[in-house]
Design an enzyme around this catalytic site. Structure first.
Site, PDB file in Angstrom:
ATOM      1  N   PHE A 114       0.859  -1.178   0.000  1.00 46.68           N
ATOM      2  CA  PHE A 114       0.000   0.000   0.000  1.00 46.68           C
ATOM      3  C   PHE A 114       0.901   1.234   0.000  1.00 46.68           C
ATOM      4  CE2 PHE A 114      -4.611   0.874   0.772  1.00 46.68           C
ATOM      5  CZ  PHE A 114      -5.104  -0.245   0.133  1.00 46.68           C
ATOM      6  N   GLN A 227      -8.293  14.613   2.861  1.00 46.17           N
ATOM      7  CA  GLN A 227      -7.559  13.779   1.902  1.00 46.17           C
ATOM      8  C   GLN A 227      -8.298  13.610   0.582  1.00 46.17           C
ATOM      9  OE1 GLN A 227      -6.769   9.286   2.581  1.00 46.17           O
ATOM     10  NE2 GLN A 227      -4.773  10.266   2.635  1.00 46.17           N
ATOM     11  N   HIS A 229      -8.165  11.245  -2.580  1.00 43.88           N
ATOM     12  CA  HIS A 229      -7.625   9.944  -3.006  1.00 43.88           C
ATOM     13  C   HIS A 229      -7.255  10.034  -4.479  1.00 43.88           C
ATOM     14  CE1 HIS A 229      -7.369   5.674  -3.846  1.00 43.88           C
ATOM     15  NE2 HIS A 229      -7.500   5.403  -2.565  1.00 43.88           N
ATOM     16  N   LEU A 239     -14.732   5.127  -5.623  1.00 41.68           N
ATOM     17  CA  LEU A 239     -13.331   4.791  -5.363  1.00 41.68           C
ATOM     18  C   LEU A 239     -12.853   3.589  -6.171  1.00 41.68           C
ATOM     19  CD1 LEU A 239     -10.877   5.324  -3.390  1.00 41.68           C
ATOM     20  CD2 LEU A 239     -11.750   3.400  -2.090  1.00 41.68           C
ATOM     21  N   GLU A 242      -6.684   1.772  -3.708  1.00 44.04           N
ATOM     22  CA  GLU A 242      -5.228   1.875  -3.822  1.00 44.04           C
ATOM     23  C   GLU A 242      -4.599   0.489  -4.019  1.00 44.04           C
ATOM     24  OE1 GLU A 242      -3.434   4.836  -1.251  1.00 44.04           O
ATOM     25  OE2 GLU A 242      -2.062   3.311  -0.489  1.00 44.04           O
ATOM     26  N   ARG A 273      -0.591   9.436  -0.551  1.00 42.49           N
ATOM     27  CA  ARG A 273      -1.734   9.879  -1.356  1.00 42.49           C
ATOM     28  C   ARG A 273      -1.682  11.358  -1.729  1.00 42.49           C
ATOM     29  NH1 ARG A 273      -6.610   6.437   1.561  1.00 42.49           N
ATOM     30  NH2 ARG A 273      -6.001   4.485   0.558  1.00 42.49           N
ATOM     31  N   HIS A 337     -11.888  12.021  -0.087  1.00 45.06           N
ATOM     32  CA  HIS A 337     -11.981  10.658   0.427  1.00 45.06           C
ATOM     33  C   HIS A 337     -12.063  10.546   1.946  1.00 45.06           C
ATOM     34  CE1 HIS A 337     -11.433   6.352   0.491  1.00 45.06           C
ATOM     35  NE2 HIS A 337     -10.277   6.432   1.122  1.00 45.06           N
ATOM     36  N   TYR A 338     -11.324  11.417   2.680  1.00 46.14           N
ATOM     37  CA  TYR A 338     -11.177  11.149   4.112  1.00 46.14           C
ATOM     38  C   TYR A 338     -10.862  12.440   4.856  1.00 46.14           C
ATOM     39  CZ  TYR A 338      -9.478   8.923   8.390  1.00 46.14           C
ATOM     40  OH  TYR A 338      -9.315   8.528   9.691  1.00 46.14           O
ATOM     41  N   ARG A 372      -3.220  10.716   5.777  1.00 43.35           N
ATOM     42  CA  ARG A 372      -3.349   9.339   6.275  1.00 43.35           C
ATOM     43  C   ARG A 372      -2.779   8.349   5.267  1.00 43.35           C
ATOM     44  NH1 ARG A 372      -7.039   5.199   5.278  1.00 43.35           N
ATOM     45  NH2 ARG A 372      -8.613   6.457   4.221  1.00 43.35           N
ATOM     46  N   GLY A 374      -2.930   4.902   3.383  1.00 41.92           N
ATOM     47  CA  GLY A 374      -3.982   3.960   3.048  1.00 41.92           C
ATOM     48  C   GLY A 374      -3.914   2.766   3.992  1.00 41.92           C
TER      49      GLY A 374
HETATM   50  C1  LIG Z   1     -15.042   3.887  -0.350  1.00 42.35           C
HETATM   51  C2  LIG Z   1     -14.127   3.851   0.847  1.00 42.35           C
HETATM   52  C3  LIG Z   1     -13.114   2.905   0.913  1.00 42.35           C
HETATM   53  C4  LIG Z   1     -12.260   2.875   2.014  1.00 42.35           C
HETATM   54  N1  LIG Z   1     -11.274   1.926   2.068  1.00 42.35           N
HETATM   55  C5  LIG Z   1     -10.470   1.856   3.151  1.00 42.35           C
HETATM   56  C6  LIG Z   1      -9.494   0.827   3.281  1.00 42.35           C
HETATM   57  O1  LIG Z   1      -9.357  -0.054   2.432  1.00 42.35           O
HETATM   58  N2  LIG Z   1      -8.708   0.813   4.384  1.00 42.35           N
HETATM   59  C7  LIG Z   1      -8.832   1.746   5.370  1.00 42.35           C
HETATM   60  O2  LIG Z   1      -8.107   1.673   6.353  1.00 42.35           O
HETATM   61  N3  LIG Z   1      -9.766   2.715   5.289  1.00 42.35           N
HETATM   62  C8  LIG Z   1     -10.589   2.789   4.211  1.00 42.35           C
HETATM   63  N4  LIG Z   1     -11.536   3.779   4.141  1.00 42.35           N
HETATM   64  C9  LIG Z   1     -11.759   4.647   5.309  1.00 42.35           C
HETATM   65  C10 LIG Z   1     -12.516   3.879   6.374  1.00 42.35           C
HETATM   66  O3  LIG Z   1     -13.375   2.943   5.773  1.00 42.35           O
HETATM   67  C11 LIG Z   1     -13.353   4.797   7.256  1.00 42.35           C
HETATM   68  O4  LIG Z   1     -12.587   5.882   7.697  1.00 42.35           O
HETATM   69  C12 LIG Z   1     -13.847   4.034   8.491  1.00 42.35           C
HETATM   70  O5  LIG Z   1     -14.467   2.829   8.104  1.00 42.35           O
HETATM   71  C13 LIG Z   1     -14.806   4.881   9.304  1.00 42.35           C
HETATM   72  O6  LIG Z   1     -15.374   4.069  10.307  1.00 42.35           O
HETATM   73  P1  LIG Z   1     -16.204   4.693  11.495  1.00 42.35           P
HETATM   74  O7  LIG Z   1     -16.581   3.559  12.365  1.00 42.35           O
HETATM   75  O8  LIG Z   1     -15.454   5.814  12.076  1.00 42.35           O
HETATM   76  O9  LIG Z   1     -17.497   5.326  10.782  1.00 42.35           O
HETATM   77  P2  LIG Z   1     -18.596   4.734   9.789  1.00 42.35           P
HETATM   78  O10 LIG Z   1     -18.328   3.355   9.357  1.00 42.35           O
HETATM   79  O11 LIG Z   1     -18.763   5.773   8.728  1.00 42.35           O
HETATM   80  O12 LIG Z   1     -19.902   4.705  10.686  1.00 42.35           O
HETATM   81  C14 LIG Z   1     -20.551   5.869  11.155  1.00 42.35           C
HETATM   82  C15 LIG Z   1     -21.758   5.479  11.969  1.00 42.35           C
HETATM   83  O13 LIG Z   1     -22.288   6.620  12.610  1.00 42.35           O
HETATM   84  C16 LIG Z   1     -23.697   6.601  12.542  1.00 42.35           C
HETATM   85  N5  LIG Z   1     -24.182   7.990  12.639  1.00 42.35           N
HETATM   86  C17 LIG Z   1     -23.670   9.097  12.054  1.00 42.35           C
HETATM   87  N6  LIG Z   1     -24.382  10.188  12.392  1.00 42.35           N
HETATM   88  C18 LIG Z   1     -25.361   9.775  13.218  1.00 42.35           C
HETATM   89  C19 LIG Z   1     -26.440  10.430  13.900  1.00 42.35           C
HETATM   90  N7  LIG Z   1     -26.646  11.744  13.797  1.00 42.35           N
HETATM   91  N8  LIG Z   1     -27.245   9.678  14.670  1.00 42.35           N
HETATM   92  C20 LIG Z   1     -27.077   8.336  14.768  1.00 42.35           C
HETATM   93  N9  LIG Z   1     -26.088   7.674  14.155  1.00 42.35           N
HETATM   94  C21 LIG Z   1     -25.241   8.379  13.388  1.00 42.35           C
HETATM   95  C22 LIG Z   1     -23.980   5.941  11.210  1.00 42.35           C
HETATM   96  O14 LIG Z   1     -25.281   5.387  11.216  1.00 42.35           O
HETATM   97  C23 LIG Z   1     -22.900   4.871  11.164  1.00 42.35           C
HETATM   98  O15 LIG Z   1     -23.335   3.706  11.812  1.00 42.35           O
HETATM   99  C24 LIG Z   1     -12.416   3.813   3.054  1.00 42.35           C
HETATM  100  C25 LIG Z   1     -13.431   4.750   2.985  1.00 42.35           C
HETATM  101  C26 LIG Z   1     -14.262   4.800   1.881  1.00 42.35           C
HETATM  102  C27 LIG Z   1     -15.318   5.861   1.827  1.00 42.35           C
END
Ligand SMILES: Cc1cc2nc3c(=O)[nH]c(=O)nc-3n(C[C@H](O)[C@H](O)[C@H](O)COP(=O)(O)OP(=O)(O)OC[C@H]3O[C@@H](n4cnc5c(N)ncnc54)[C@H](O)[C@@H]3O)c2cc1C
Length: 558
Positions: A114, A227, A229, A239, A242, A273, A337-338, A372, A374
Site C-alpha cells: 500500500f 484527503q 484519493h 473509489l 489503492e 496519497r 476521500h477522508y 493518512r 492507506g
Molecule cells: C469507499 C471507501 C473505501 C475505504 N477503504 C479503506 C481501506 O481499504 N482501508 C482503510 O483503512 N480505510 C478505508 N476507508 C476509510 C474507512 O473505511 C473509514 O474511515 C472508516 O471505516 C470509518 O469508520 P467509522 O466507524 O469511524 O465510521 P462509519 O463506518 O462511517 O460509521 C458511522 C456510523 O455513525 C452513525 N451515525 C452518524 N451520524 C449519526 C447520527 N446523527 N445519529 C445516529 N447515528 C449516526 C452511522 O449510522 C454509522 O453507523 C475507506 C473509505 C471509503 C469511503
C-alpha cells in the site's frame, strides 16, 4: 427515558468495537445508529488494514515511522506508537472473531503493498475488507446482547454540570424525540465526505459527530487536512482502491508516460496519497491529462489476478464506464476521500469535555496528521474503538450522574417544530447541499489559494443564511427523510466552516494542505495543530504542539 452506562453513537467499525469493549468491561453499553449497522460506511472499505507482524520480519517501529512521515510530521507520535504497536494484536483478534483474510501461497495471512510504505503489510479480504470486518463485528455485537437503537438519529448531546451525560435522539420510525441518559457517550459517527461533491463517501457521511461535539463545546483539530484519493472515477467519484496500485497498476498521462517518475522516483505510484494526487492534478492542469483525468492501467496484471484480488473494482468499472480492467486503462482523478481531522481526543478516546469520547473517522487522536496512509483508518477504528470503549466503561462506573431536566428535550422539539413550520420559499436542502459540495471541491481541494478559500468562506456563510429559512416540505412524522436531510445539512455547514477557517489559518503547505502562496512546509511556524472551538463570535482558533517522541522532522521525499 432510556439509560445506559455507555452509549455509542455509530455502528461502523469504531462504534461496534467500542461497544463490544465497553460490554466486555462490564458496562451496560448500547449503540445508536441512523442506518442499519452493516450499512455504515466502514462497509465500503476495499483495500485492507495495516499491521506489522513480526513473523515476516516486520516491526511496528517501521510502520510507525512511515505513518509519521506520511502524516508530514503532524501526527502525534505517542498516539502513532500506540496505533502501530497494538496493530498486530488487533489483526489477530479480528481473525479470531471470524474475518476470513485472504491468504498467501503458503497459507499464511497474505499481505499486499500500500502507499507510503516500503513493506507489504496490508492485510485484506480481496477488495471488500471493510464489509468482511463489519459483518463479523456485527455478529460479535449481536452475540454480546448489546442493545442497538437502529434507525435513530442523534440531534444533540446533553451536557449537564460540565459533563456529557447522554443524547437527544429521534426514533425515525415514529418521529418521536427521546432522552437517552448515559454515564459516558462515545462518538463514532464517521466522516464528512459529503461536504464535497463528488466524494468516495456514502450519502450518510455528513459530519454529524464532529458537529455534535463542536456544538457541545468540544474542540475539533486538524480540520484543514482533507484527503483527496488519487484514484476515483470521474463520472461519480466512486473509489478505485489503492490496492490496484498495490498489486502493480501504473498511472499514465496522455503521452503514455508513467509520470510518477518525475514526482516520486523511488516509490512511484505508491508514494503517499497527497503526493500522488498533487502529481496527477499537475499533469491534468499542465495539459497532459485525458479529459480531466489520468489513466490507471492494470492490463499487465492479467485477467486472473484482477478477478481474484480486484474483482469488485472491475465490476465498478464495468458498471459505470463499461471498462474491463484487463483490456483497457480506466480514467481516474483525485477525489475527496477522508477527513484526517476531527474531535480532539487523547489515546484513550477522551475529549476535553468530560464524559465524551470519540473514535474512528470523526475523532482526531491525531494519528494521521496531514495525510493518512492507506489502510491505517480501519486500524484506527478498531484500536481506538477498543481503547475508548474500555476507558468510557471505567469513567462511567466511577462518575456520579446528574438529573436531566425534562426541559432539555423541548429545546430540540422546538427546533424541529420550527423547521417543520417554515413556509415554502422555493429553496431546498438538496440545492444548498449541492452548492456546498461544489464550492468545497472548487476551492478547498488539492491545490488551495487564499483568494479561493475566502470565496469559499463567503459562500458557506451565504448558504448558512439560506439554511436559516429553508423549508422542510414533508410535514409527516414517519421516516421523514426530508427532515433528517435538513438536520444533516446543518451539521455539514458547521463542519465546512471549521475546515475553511483552519485552512486559511495554516500559511504553509503540509500533507494534504497545499497553499499555492506558501508552497513550502514551515516547521518553525507551523509544526503545530490548529484547534477550533465554537464561540459566540464564530469559530475560535487555538494551537496545540505536536508530540514528537523519536522521529524529528526531515525532508519528505518518496
Ligand atoms: C469507499 C471507501 C473505501 C475505504 N477503504 C479503506 C481501506 O481499504 N482501508 C482503510 O483503512 N480505510 C478505508 N476507508 C476509510 C474507512 O473505511 C473509514 O474511515 C472508516 O471505516 C470509518 O469508520 P467509522 O466507524 O469511524 O465510521 P462509519 O463506518 O462511517 O460509521 C458511522 C456510523 O455513525 C452513525 N451515525 C452518524 N451520524 C449519526 C447520527 N446523527 N445519529 C445516529 N447515528 C449516526 C452511522 O449510522 C454509522 O453507523 C475507506 C473509505 C471509503 C469511503
Amino acid at each position: 427515558m432510556f439509560e445506559h452506562d455507555v452509549l455509542v453513537i455509530g455502528a461502523g467499525l469504531a462504534g461496534l468495537r467500542a461497544a463490544l469493549a465497553a460490554n466486555q468491561a462490564g458496562a451496560d453499553a448500547a449503540v445508536i445508529t441512523k442506518v442499519h449497522p452493516v450499512r455504515s460506511h466502514s462497509n465500503a472499505a476495499q483495500g485492507g488494514i495495516n499491521a506489522a507482524l513480526t513473523d515476516r520480519g516486520d516491526t511496528w517501529e517501521e510502520h510507525a515511522f512511515e505513518t509519521v512521515k506520511g502524516s508530514d510530521y503532524l501526527g502525534d507520535q505517542d498516539a502513532i506508537e500506540v496505533l502501530c504497536s497494538e496493530a498486530g494484536r488487533a489483526i489477530i483478534e479480528q481473525e479470531h472473531y471470524g474475518v476470513i483474510f485472504s491468504r498467501d501461497e503458503n497459507g499464511r495471512l497474505g499481505t499486499r503493498n500500500f502507499g507510503g510504505q516500503q513493506r507489504a503489510r496490508t492485510f485484506f479480504v480481496a477488495d471488500f475488507t471493510g464489509q468482511a470486518m463489519l459483518h463479523v463485528m456485527y455478529e460479535q455485537l449481536v452475540k454480546s446482547g448489546t442493545r442497538v437503537y437502529e434507525e435513530w438519529f442523534v440531534t444533540s448531546l446533553i451536557v449537564e454540570d460540565g459533563r456529557c451525560q447522554g443524547v437527544i435522539a429521534m426514533d425515525m420510525m415514529s418521529g418521536q424525540l427521546h432522552v437517552i441518559k448515559s454515564g459516558a457517550v462515545i462518538l463514532a459517527a464517521g466522516g464528512l465526505g459529503r461536504l464535497y461533491e463528488p466524494t468516495t463517501n456514502a450519502l450518510i457521511c455528513t459530519g454529524d459527530g464532529m458537529a455534535l461535539a463542536y456544538r457541545a463545546g468540544a474542540p475539533l483539530m486538524d480540520m484543514e487536512m482533507v484527503q483527496y484519493h488519487p484514484t476515483t472515477l470521474k463520472s461519480n467519484g466512486v473509489l478505485i482502491t489503492e490496492a490496484a496500485r498495490g498489486e502493480g497498476a501504473h498511472l499514465i498521462n496522455a503521452n503514455g508516460e508513467r509520470f510518477m517518475e518525475k514526482y516520486a522516483p523511488n516509490m512511484m505510484e505508491l508514494a503517499s496519497r497527497d503526493v500522488v494526487s498533487r502529481a496527477e492534478q499537475t499533469e491534468i492542469n499542465e495539459g497532459r491529462g485525458v479529459d480531466g483525468c489520468v489513466l490507471l492501467d492494470l492490463r499487465h496484471l492479467g485477467r486472473e489476478k484482477i478477478h481474484e484480488r480486484l474483482q469488485y473494482i472491475n465490476e465498478v468499472s464495468m458498471d459505470f464506464l463499461g471498462i474491463d480492467l484487463a483490456e483497457q486503462p480506466v480514467p481516474v482523478r483525485p477525489g475527496m476521500h477522508y477527513q484526517m481531522g476531527g474531535v480532539k481526543t487523547d489515546v484513550d478516546g477522551a475529549t476535553p469535555l468530560p464524559g465524551l469520547y470519540a473514535a474512528g473517522e470523526c475523532a482526531c487522536v491525531s494519528v494521521h496528521g496531514g495525510n493518512r496512509l492507506g489502510a491505517n483508518s480501519l486500524l484506527d477504528t478498531i484500536v481506538f474503538g477498543r481503547r475508548s470503549g474500555e476507558a468510557a466503561a471505567i469513567y462511567s462506573r466511577e462518575t456520579a450522574r446528574a438529573d436531566i431536566p425534562e426541559s432539555r428535550l423541548s429545546v430540540d422539539e422546538d427546533h424541529i417544530k420550527e423547521l417543520l413550520g417554515r413556509q415554502d420559499n422555493g429553496d431546498t436542502p438538496a440545492a444548498i447541499r449541492l452548492e456546498l459540495g461544489t464550492t468545497m471541491n472548487d476551492y478547498v481541494a488539492v491545490f488551495r489559494t487564499v483568494e479561493g478559500m475566502q470565496t469559499a468562506l463567503e459562500k458557506i456563510r451565504g448558504l448558512n443564511e439560506r439554511y436559516g429559512t429553508v423549508p422542510v416540505q414533508d410535514k409527516g412524522k414517519v421516516f421523514n427523510t426530508n427532515l433528517i436531510a435538513t438536520l444533516e445539512l446543518g451539521f455539514m455547514l458547521e463542519c465546512a466552516e471549521t475546515i475553511v477557517v483552519s485552512a486559511l489559518e495554516r500559511k504553509e503547505s503540509r500533507g494534504a494542505h497545499f497553499m499555492t502562496e506558501f508552497p513550502q512546509r514551515d516547521d518553525e511556524k507551523w509544526l503545530k495543530h490548529i484547534m477550533v472551538s465554537q464561540s459566540a463570535d464564530g469559530p475560535k482558533l487555538d494551537y496545540v504542539p505536536v508530540t514528537i517522541t523519536q522521529w524529528e522532522p526531515q525532508v519528505r521525499s518518496y
